[in-house]
Design a protein around this motif. Structure first.
Motif, short mmCIF file in Angstrom:
data_model
loop_
_atom_site.label_atom_id
_atom_site.label_comp_id
_atom_site.label_asym_id
_atom_site.label_seq_id
_atom_site.Cartn_x
_atom_site.Cartn_y
_atom_site.Cartn_z
N LEU A 13 42.41 43.14 48.16
CA LEU A 13 42.46 42.48 46.86
C LEU A 13 42.16 41.00 47.04
CD1 LEU A 13 43.74 45.18 46.15
CD2 LEU A 13 45.31 43.95 44.67
N ASN A 14 41.31 40.48 46.18
CA ASN A 14 40.74 39.17 46.38
C ASN A 14 40.40 38.57 45.02
OD1 ASN A 14 38.22 37.37 47.15
ND2 ASN A 14 39.16 37.91 49.10
N VAL A 15 40.31 37.26 44.96
CA VAL A 15 39.84 36.57 43.77
C VAL A 15 38.64 35.71 44.16
CG1 VAL A 15 42.05 36.55 42.55
CG2 VAL A 15 41.49 34.67 44.10
N GLY A 16 37.74 35.53 43.21
CA GLY A 16 36.60 34.65 43.40
C GLY A 16 36.53 33.68 42.24
N MET A 17 35.95 32.51 42.49
CA MET A 17 35.87 31.47 41.47
C MET A 17 34.45 30.93 41.36
SD MET A 17 39.27 29.63 42.83
CE MET A 17 39.22 30.56 44.36
N VAL A 18 33.96 30.92 40.13
CA VAL A 18 32.73 30.22 39.82
C VAL A 18 33.18 28.93 39.15
CG1 VAL A 18 30.57 30.25 38.51
CG2 VAL A 18 31.47 32.39 39.49
N LEU A 19 33.01 27.82 39.86
CA LEU A 19 33.37 26.51 39.32
C LEU A 19 32.13 25.89 38.70
CD1 LEU A 19 35.39 25.13 42.38
CD2 LEU A 19 36.27 26.33 40.39
N MET A 20 32.26 25.47 37.46
CA MET A 20 31.12 24.95 36.71
C MET A 20 31.42 23.50 36.27
SD MET A 20 29.62 26.48 33.13
CE MET A 20 30.86 25.76 32.05
N ASN A 21 30.41 22.66 36.33
CA ASN A 21 30.58 21.30 35.82
C ASN A 21 30.10 21.22 34.37
OD1 ASN A 21 27.75 20.97 35.90
ND2 ASN A 21 27.79 19.79 37.79
N ALA A 22 30.17 20.06 33.77
CA ALA A 22 29.83 19.88 32.35
C ALA A 22 28.34 20.12 32.07
CB ALA A 22 30.22 18.47 31.90
N LEU A 32 37.81 29.45 31.72
CA LEU A 32 36.94 29.87 30.63
C LEU A 32 36.91 31.40 30.48
CD1 LEU A 32 33.91 27.49 31.21
CD2 LEU A 32 35.83 27.19 29.64
N GLY A 33 37.07 32.11 31.57
CA GLY A 33 37.01 33.56 31.50
C GLY A 33 37.24 34.20 32.85
N ARG A 34 37.25 35.53 32.83
CA ARG A 34 37.40 36.31 34.05
C ARG A 34 36.65 37.62 33.88
NH1 ARG A 34 43.61 37.47 34.53
NH2 ARG A 34 43.69 35.44 33.61
N THR A 35 36.32 38.25 35.00
CA THR A 35 35.65 39.54 34.92
C THR A 35 36.60 40.56 34.31
OG1 THR A 35 36.27 40.01 37.23
CG2 THR A 35 34.03 39.17 36.83
N GLN A 36 36.03 41.44 33.55
CA GLN A 36 36.84 42.46 32.88
C GLN A 36 37.41 43.45 33.89
OE1 GLN A 36 34.99 43.79 29.40
NE2 GLN A 36 36.69 45.05 28.78
N ASP A 37 36.61 43.85 34.85
CA ASP A 37 37.02 44.82 35.86
C ASP A 37 37.02 44.19 37.24
OD1 ASP A 37 37.13 47.01 33.99
OD2 ASP A 37 34.93 47.07 34.07
N TRP A 38 37.62 44.89 38.17
CA TRP A 38 37.54 44.50 39.58
C TRP A 38 36.11 44.76 40.05
CZ3 TRP A 38 41.46 42.13 42.18
CH2 TRP A 38 42.73 42.18 41.61
N VAL A 39 35.58 43.87 40.86
CA VAL A 39 34.24 44.00 41.41
C VAL A 39 34.39 44.23 42.91
CG1 VAL A 39 32.01 42.85 41.70
CG2 VAL A 39 33.39 42.39 39.65
N CYS A 51 40.33 47.77 56.54
CA CYS A 51 39.66 47.12 55.41
C CYS A 51 38.16 47.45 55.44
CB CYS A 51 39.85 45.60 55.49
SG CYS A 51 39.02 44.69 54.18
N VAL A 52 37.65 47.98 54.32
CA VAL A 52 36.23 48.31 54.22
C VAL A 52 35.46 47.30 53.39
CG1 VAL A 52 36.64 50.78 54.55
CG2 VAL A 52 36.50 49.84 52.23
N GLY A 53 36.18 46.45 52.67
CA GLY A 53 35.51 45.46 51.83
C GLY A 53 36.49 44.73 50.94
N GLN A 54 35.94 44.07 49.93
CA GLN A 54 36.74 43.26 49.01
C GLN A 54 36.71 43.88 47.62
OE1 GLN A 54 38.30 40.54 50.14
NE2 GLN A 54 37.07 39.65 51.76
N LYS A 55 37.83 43.78 46.93
CA LYS A 55 37.97 44.17 45.53
C LYS A 55 38.41 42.91 44.81
CE LYS A 55 40.95 47.13 42.69
NZ LYS A 55 41.97 48.19 42.77
N GLN A 56 37.53 42.35 43.98
CA GLN A 56 37.73 41.00 43.46
C GLN A 56 37.82 40.93 41.94
OE1 GLN A 56 34.09 39.45 45.25
NE2 GLN A 56 35.37 38.20 46.60
N LYS A 57 38.69 40.03 41.47
CA LYS A 57 38.68 39.53 40.10
C LYS A 57 38.02 38.17 40.19
CE LYS A 57 40.72 41.97 36.89
NZ LYS A 57 40.16 42.39 35.66
N TRP A 58 37.07 37.92 39.33
CA TRP A 58 36.36 36.64 39.33
C TRP A 58 36.74 35.84 38.10
CZ3 TRP A 58 33.05 34.35 42.79
CH2 TRP A 58 32.73 35.11 43.93
#
Length: 162
Positions: free
Chosen positions: A9-18, A68-75, A90-97
């Protein structure tokens, strides 16, 4: 923390500027570039993990960003076998973005808050640039996440830029 299928289980972040550009971080020792991400600890919600990882990896606190938002499902993505080391099984990552708008100046970003710096430097790049630059096994995830977040970005900026 692994789910029943062996995904961490993991989280990812897309950081955006103005300007709608995204944070593109260089790993130490020129080990590649990526968005901030990190594991979810036992008893922690995805949002709690996101704010902890945000602080550890970028030095940014909740007052420096606007969610601003998050992914609806785990990716999910599978890790190539050569990268499968911990935790065992561990075979990989399951992420909320999460899509976060950085509302602080760039000097609020620093990489000395964790026990080991996750990034050595960063730059602001165009929205789709990371899809072609990230390691191949993450490309589909980045494409999916950025596609899902695109309408949220456009609404936040008040116009389409790409």
């Amino acid at each position: 923390m692994l789910d029943g299928d062996g995904f961490r289980l993991n989280v990812g972040m897309v950081l955006m500027n103005a300007r709608g550009q995204v944070f593109w971080g260089q790993r130490p020792r020129n080990a590649g570039w990526q968005f901030p991400q990190g594991g979810v600890d036992d008893g922690e919600s995805a949002e709690q993990a996101m704010f902890r990882e945000l602080r550890e990896e970028t030095g940014l606190s909740p007052e420096h960003v606007r969610v601003l938002g998050r992914t609806q499902d785990w990716v999910r993505y599978h890790l190539p076998r050569r990268f499968r080391r911990k935790p065992p099984g561990c075979v990989g990552q399951k992420q909320k973005w999460f899509l976060l708008e950085v509302i602080a100046d760039d000097d609020a970003i620093h990489f000395d808050t964790g026990t080991k710096a996750e990034f050595a430097s960063f730059e602001w790049v165009s929205w789709w640039y990371p899809v072609g630059q990230v390691v191949p096994f993450k490309r589909d995830v980045y494409r999916r996440v950025l596609s899902e977040m695109l309408p949220i970005r456009d609404a936040a900026l008040g116009h389409v830029i790409d």
